[in-house]
Design a protein around this motif. Sequence first.
Motif: not given
Length: 727
Positions: A316, A388, A472-473, A468, A521, A384
Amino acid sequence: MDTQKLKAVASRAGLADTYISAWGEPTNVSDTVLVKLLAALGYDTTDDATLEASAVRKHQQDLLAPVFVLRENQQVDITLTLGKSVRVGDFSWSLMTENGETIEGWLESQVIRDTREQDGKLVFRLADALPMGYHQLTLRRKRRKSAFTSTIIVAPVTCYKQTSLQSDEKLWGTTVQLYTLKSEQNWGIGDFSDLMQLVGNVASRGGNFVGLNPIHSLFPANPEGASPYSPSSRRWLNVLYIDVINVAEFALSDAAQQRVGSTEFQARIKAARDAEWVNYSEVADLKMSVLPMLWETFKTRQLAKQTDRAQSFNRYVDDGGMSLLHQAAFDALHAELKNTDDAIWGWPVFPEKYRHFSTPAVQAFIKENQDAVHFYMYLQWLAEEQLSAVQQLATDRGMDIGLYRDLAVGVCDSGAESWADEGALSLDASIGAPPDILGPLGQNWGLPPLNPDYLVKHAYTPYIDLLRANMKHCGALRIDHVLGLLRLWWIPRGDSAQDGAYLYYPVEEMLAILALESHRNQCSIIGEDLGTVPDEIVEPLVEGGVHSYKVFFFETAEDGGYLSPAHYPVQSMSTLCTHDMPTLRGFWHCDDLRLGKELGLYPDEAQLEGLFTARAEMKQKMLNSIRWHGWLPETIGQDALYVPMDQSLSHAMQMHLAAGSSALLGLQLEDWLEMDKPVNVPGTVDQYPNWRRKLSATLDELFARPEINGLCQRLTDVRAKASQYKE
């Protein structure tokens, strides 16, 4: 300075010297404003000669442009700026595609147009088409050591849509400001575990998404800087949303468990949890007194043994690169300085030697305080990790979208992103809005804008990285003030919002990249397109697959009546209220107008009286529309003056909207709870506790209410029926 020359340079820079006001009148931008904004863009505005000379330098075209943005299946024609005496036969090219394939050729055999005699341009065709993605073009010339390089970006025509949206299904979900969630477990602020519970509850009742406020990083060392729309960075997360108890290291830390389990600590948690408003300072103090203990446990139990969990963290950190280092170094330095001086709210008041990431003093601080910097990287990783898990639950529970995130229009001028900026932001300007009917002085949001010249020269990398990070998620991304892809209202630093001008951006290229990242994505796009919408942005947004944002209160026809939601475009998300509006109950009872009067937002009594009159007319027309379409219960009267906002009317309005044609329907939890206080009052800073008001019930209480479960069932049924209806 010569006005005509000034306006000519401004035009080339993308600055408009006129605009249409909210009253429909052409309005001129002063020369003074143009000069200041050109200076903010890097022009030398000392006098006419220096201005023109700097314009020549800035617009000097390289032989090969830094980036070309194309659409899928479009011929790849590359334009070169080339002297007419230059031998075309001296050039060869090679293309490295995104997947590593190399294509090579000679320029001379592929020229399709040579107009160097007229405009210095030569065009060669690289290929009939390239696959979607990011490709690297290299152009070489004989006897020249260094090559010319460019990025070729190939994007789909439209943004991604889930299969259900492609099939014209009508989806519903809830929208919430995460910090407002109440539970029996959190520490005085909604957290990612609360969000997981909410997602599970909505999914089990037929909902397809939960929409969030921006969850960008704020200021752990200055927690009262709480506006989610003025973030420290838009690429990282707000670590106060971490559920401390749910961190793996908590179960392994005796010290943390003893601290949290103590009578005093539990009393503080309960007080923070029971408070009507989020006490950010207390929440931060509680969490930041325990999270360092978890970091110590992580180092000894994971990092020291290089476990799988440790390796996940290391990956990460590697993936986060310099941007993560910027964020973590800023937070660590800010915390250090705040401990010695509580007045240090951001980097503009840091000691001079610390006011930019690149200074020797900051680099020395990072080297000497590696543990503190890595601790803040650990916090980002935990945030994160928990986010997630929420999206994974949404997927497992069959939600088509799951989370939809919100991308703020900019970053504040005192946080990590502006502190580490190397030119992507124009720090001598801020963005906002010109004067309008409700805001005669305009709005200055204090957010430095992205510099369009920098974006182009760096092949849009900062914009790509931003997209980006925020895709995410989640299954959808709401872009706040999507009109900013076309133009933004720039205000010279330190000036009022009235003294600004519109700066135009390369909208086609930015929409194309948005579409590409959307597909990469698998993230659909919602564009907040409220306010004055320029004609030139409407069609590109529609053709680009961006869902419009339809707020029922604003959707009126030319005769002043309310449009039927059945006539909303399918490619849209509809809602009753937003975070910048009063709640449904507050709107109906004019609480926002009374509050505005108390706060001094309407010093003109006549203006306020006019707003009350207009509100009464709006309510009556809304009532008429709901009744005409058959959603108003017979128990509710027909004169809005005597009809209060109660559960029956609230549900009727929600059903009226649910029966409409918008692909997405988002409803606020505040309106399910019939709350009256707003979460934000636009135009205020200290007059009202913005971004702090919690929900009036815990999640357990909310979803135990029969009327709310009944509402969810009706929403699911009405949306399913709307999915079957085809005009």
